[in-house]
Design a protein around this motif. Structure first.
Motif, PDB file in Angstrom:
ATOM      1  N   TYR A 129      38.126  36.841  29.066  1.00 38.89           N
ATOM      2  CA  TYR A 129      36.667  36.734  28.956  1.00 38.89           C
ATOM      3  C   TYR A 129      36.006  37.852  29.753  1.00 38.89           C
ATOM      4  N   LEU A 130      35.235  38.706  29.077  1.00 41.86           N
ATOM      5  CA  LEU A 130      34.740  39.922  29.717  1.00 41.86           C
ATOM      6  C   LEU A 130      33.697  39.641  30.799  1.00 41.86           C
ATOM      7  N   ALA A 131      32.905  38.584  30.688  1.00 45.01           N
ATOM      8  CA  ALA A 131      31.891  38.312  31.704  1.00 45.01           C
ATOM      9  C   ALA A 131      32.532  37.857  33.017  1.00 45.01           C
ATOM     10  N   ALA A 132      33.692  37.226  32.944  1.00 46.94           N
ATOM     11  CA  ALA A 132      34.423  36.893  34.166  1.00 46.94           C
ATOM     12  C   ALA A 132      34.945  38.164  34.818  1.00 46.94           C
ATOM     13  N   VAL A 133      35.476  39.065  34.008  1.00 48.36           N
ATOM     14  CA  VAL A 133      35.951  40.357  34.528  1.00 48.36           C
ATOM     15  C   VAL A 133      34.814  41.077  35.244  1.00 48.36           C
ATOM     16  N   ASN A 134      33.634  41.082  34.643  1.00 51.83           N
ATOM     17  CA  ASN A 134      32.490  41.756  35.262  1.00 51.83           C
ATOM     18  C   ASN A 134      32.131  41.123  36.603  1.00 51.83           C
ATOM     19  N   ALA A 135      32.147  39.798  36.672  1.00 56.20           N
ATOM     20  CA  ALA A 135      31.819  39.113  37.930  1.00 56.20           C
ATOM     21  C   ALA A 135      32.842  39.436  39.009  1.00 56.20           C
ATOM     22  N   PHE A 136      34.122  39.450  38.638  1.00 56.37           N
ATOM     23  CA  PHE A 136      35.169  39.739  39.619  1.00 56.37           C
ATOM     24  C   PHE A 136      35.142  41.212  40.033  1.00 56.37           C
ATOM     25  N   ARG A 137      34.903  42.100  39.063  1.00 58.44           N
ATOM     26  CA  ARG A 137      34.881  43.534  39.358  1.00 58.44           C
ATOM     27  C   ARG A 137      33.773  43.877  40.347  1.00 58.44           C
ATOM     28  N   GLU A 138      32.607  43.251  40.194  1.00 58.39           N
ATOM     29  CA  GLU A 138      31.487  43.534  41.087  1.00 58.39           C
ATOM     30  C   GLU A 138      31.809  43.208  42.542  1.00 58.39           C
ATOM     31  N   HIS A 139      32.813  42.368  42.756  1.00 60.99           N
ATOM     32  CA  HIS A 139      33.189  42.000  44.113  1.00 60.99           C
ATOM     33  C   HIS A 139      34.463  42.715  44.558  1.00 60.99           C
ATOM     34  N   GLY A 140      34.856  43.738  43.805  1.00 61.53           N
ATOM     35  CA  GLY A 140      35.938  44.612  44.228  1.00 61.53           C
ATOM     36  C   GLY A 140      37.330  44.165  43.864  1.00 61.53           C
ATOM     37  N   ALA A 141      37.475  43.292  42.861  1.00 60.14           N
ATOM     38  CA  ALA A 141      38.797  42.810  42.477  1.00 60.14           C
ATOM     39  C   ALA A 141      39.663  43.933  41.931  1.00 60.14           C
ATOM     40  N   ALA A 142      40.960  43.851  42.238  1.00 60.55           N
ATOM     41  CA  ALA A 142      41.969  44.729  41.635  1.00 60.55           C
ATOM     42  C   ALA A 142      42.741  43.890  40.621  1.00 60.55           C
ATOM     43  N   PHE A 143      42.696  44.274  39.352  1.00 55.51           N
ATOM     44  CA  PHE A 143      43.228  43.429  38.286  1.00 55.51           C
ATOM     45  C   PHE A 143      44.698  43.715  37.988  1.00 55.51           C
ATOM     46  N   GLU A 144      45.436  42.633  37.775  1.00 54.42           N
ATOM     47  CA  GLU A 144      46.756  42.664  37.170  1.00 54.42           C
ATOM     48  C   GLU A 144      46.668  41.805  35.918  1.00 54.42           C
ATOM     49  N   ALA A 145      47.280  42.259  34.828  1.00 57.13           N
ATOM     50  CA  ALA A 145      47.122  41.566  33.547  1.00 57.13           C
ATOM     51  C   ALA A 145      48.449  41.040  33.030  1.00 57.13           C
ATOM     52  N   VAL A 146      48.374  39.875  32.384  1.00 60.03           N
ATOM     53  CA  VAL A 146      49.527  39.253  31.745  1.00 60.03           C
ATOM     54  C   VAL A 146      49.163  39.015  30.283  1.00 60.03           C
ATOM     55  N   PRO A 147      49.982  39.457  29.340  1.00 66.00           N
ATOM     56  CA  PRO A 147      49.630  39.264  27.934  1.00 66.00           C
ATOM     57  C   PRO A 147      49.695  37.803  27.529  1.00 66.00           C
ATOM     58  N   LEU A 148      48.964  37.484  26.466  1.00 70.59           N
ATOM     59  CA  LEU A 148      49.075  36.152  25.884  1.00 70.59           C
ATOM     60  C   LEU A 148      49.504  36.282  24.434  1.00 70.59           C
ATOM     61  N   ASP A 149      50.015  35.199  23.892  1.00 70.82           N
ATOM     62  CA  ASP A 149      50.334  35.131  22.474  1.00 70.82           C
ATOM     63  C   ASP A 149      49.644  33.897  21.901  1.00 70.82           C
TER      64      ASP A 149
END
Length: 411
Positions: A129-149
């Motif tokens: 969900y992109l709006a969650a990414v935006n909220a976390f990014r604004e607070h300096g989060a460093a993202f690690e991603a896991v694929p889904l199927d």
């Protein structure tokens, strides 16, 4: 006006415009079929019942419904909400484990503001969900991603990633997931993966944010427990909203978590908006009591199932051979992956101006891998005939462009 940017804080460099809100600007005033937004179908809004409830709330609750209220939420509403969530199988042990928010987006923002320090490792599924990414990014989060199927987040890959991070001396703080009828893919995580996820959270000492706007709209018989219910040690922070099960204009969301965390969220919320609108809470409380929410869910599920089926049939008809897509078990969306190196963000303006159709480019849903040959399509809002026509127009766009592009796996 450009000169005023010199007054902006450094934090604004982390802001990202909402792709969906920008698309609304692009399509404004044009006769465009929009498969972009994630709006509920207005036919599901119980307008007459809400009008009567609002009148009675003001008449019967009087000043209480129009006055300031506690930051945690109106006590009577929180008690009613806790009872309702328990009836749906969501573990709420005590009423003071709930804080009411102004929509679930504020809930995500409060969680980010309260728990994330710059540089903290946050794990997300891709797409997410992109709006969650935006909220976390604004607070300096460093993202690690896991694929889904089609069965949700690949927890086997998550386990491997956690092992790698541990070797690097990194400890993730949060894992964010939309496990049921996911936005943007519509995927639903299996029971086995939910259990595995909770086990990994215990083993590697991180919290899980379970974002749950869409679990009420499953179109198939799927057995699952909420991750919050599987959790015995309060590692899960559960977030949901009234936007899909009643109406977005009510602007209500909620967080369920350990009361120590809820207290932190309460203090964090106080400097944002003091409290969630009191009148909305009383209206929602009465809508739950009178069965309006459950009736709305039943009507909506039937409508959205029909529209999901129309979109799947249209994709089979008009995009076969050019793309692949998820077959959602519920929710509002499907994710389309084009079988060519096309940048769907670059093609959006052409789609709107020439083909009169809009979608959400998928790149923003992939905060790490940035997959450009993807798009999210919505089926909850447009009428069935426009869903079919919109997909047909996207097919024409792809057919026109795909011959000029290289296949995705080409060297």
């Amino acid at each position: 006006m450009e000169g005023f940017r010199r007054f902006a804080s450094s934090r604004t460099s982390l802001f990202r415009a909402s792709e969906i809100r920008e698309i609304l600007k692009l399509t404004e005033g044009k006769e465009v079929i929009s498969l972009a937004g994630g709006l509920p179908d207005p036919r599901v809004f119980p307008k007459e019942e809400l009008a009567e409830i609002a009148r009675q709330v003001i008449a019967e609750y009087g000043d209480m419904s129009l006055q300031y209220s506690p930051t945690m939420g109106v006590t009577a509403f929180r008690m009613e909400l806790a009872s309702y969530l328990r009836s749906k199988g969501i573990a709420v042990r005590e009423d003071d484990e709930i804080i009411v928010t102004t929509g679930s987006q504020e809930a995500l923002f409060i969680i980010a503001r309260t728990l994330i320090d710059p540089g903290d490792t946050i794990i997300v599924e891709e797409p997410t969900y992109l709006a969650a990414v935006n909220a976390f990014r604004e607070h300096g989060a460093a993202f690690e991603a896991v694929p889904l199927d089609s069965h949700g987040m690949r927890t086997d890959i998550l386990e491997d990633k956690l092992k790698e991070l541990k070797k690097e001396g990194k400890t993730p703080k949060l894992l964010y997931t939309v496990p049921t009828s996911q936005n943007p893919s519509g995927a639903t995580m299996t029971q086995e993966r939910r259990k595995h996820l909770v086990e990994l959270a215990e083993q590697y000492d991180f919290l899980i944010v379970e974002d749950d706007p869409y679990s009420y709209f499953l179109f198939e018989d799927v057995y699952f427990d909420y991750i919050k219910t599987l959790d015995k040690n309060y590692r899960v922070i559960y977030v949901s909203t009234a936007s899909k099960i009643l109406a977005p204009g009510i602007r209500l969301g909620w967080i369920v978590a350990h009361k120590d965390l809820v207290r932190l969220f309460e203090v964090g919320k106080q400097s944002i908006d003091l409290h969630t609108p009191t009148l909305s809470q009383y209206i929602m409380m009465e809508a739950i009591k009178r069965g309006v929410v459950d009736r709305t869910i039943e009507v909506a599920r039937s409508i959205y199932r029909e529209k999901r089926d129309v979109m799947m049939e249209a994709l089979d008809t008009y995009l076969a051979g050019m793309a692949e897509w998820t077959r959602p078990l519920g929710g509002f969306f499907t994710m389309v992956t084009v079988k060519a190196n096309l940048d769907m963000k670059q093609l959006l303006e052409e789609a709107v101006n020439k083909y009169r159709v809009a979608y959400v480019p998928g790149e923003s849903f992939f905060p790490v891998s940035k997959k450009k040959n993807t798009m999210r399509l919505n089926f909850s809002y447009p009428p069935p005939e426009l869903i079919e026509e919109g997909v047909k127009r996207i097919g024409l766009l792809l057919r026109d462009r795909i011959g000029q592009a290289t296949p995705v796996n080409s060297p």
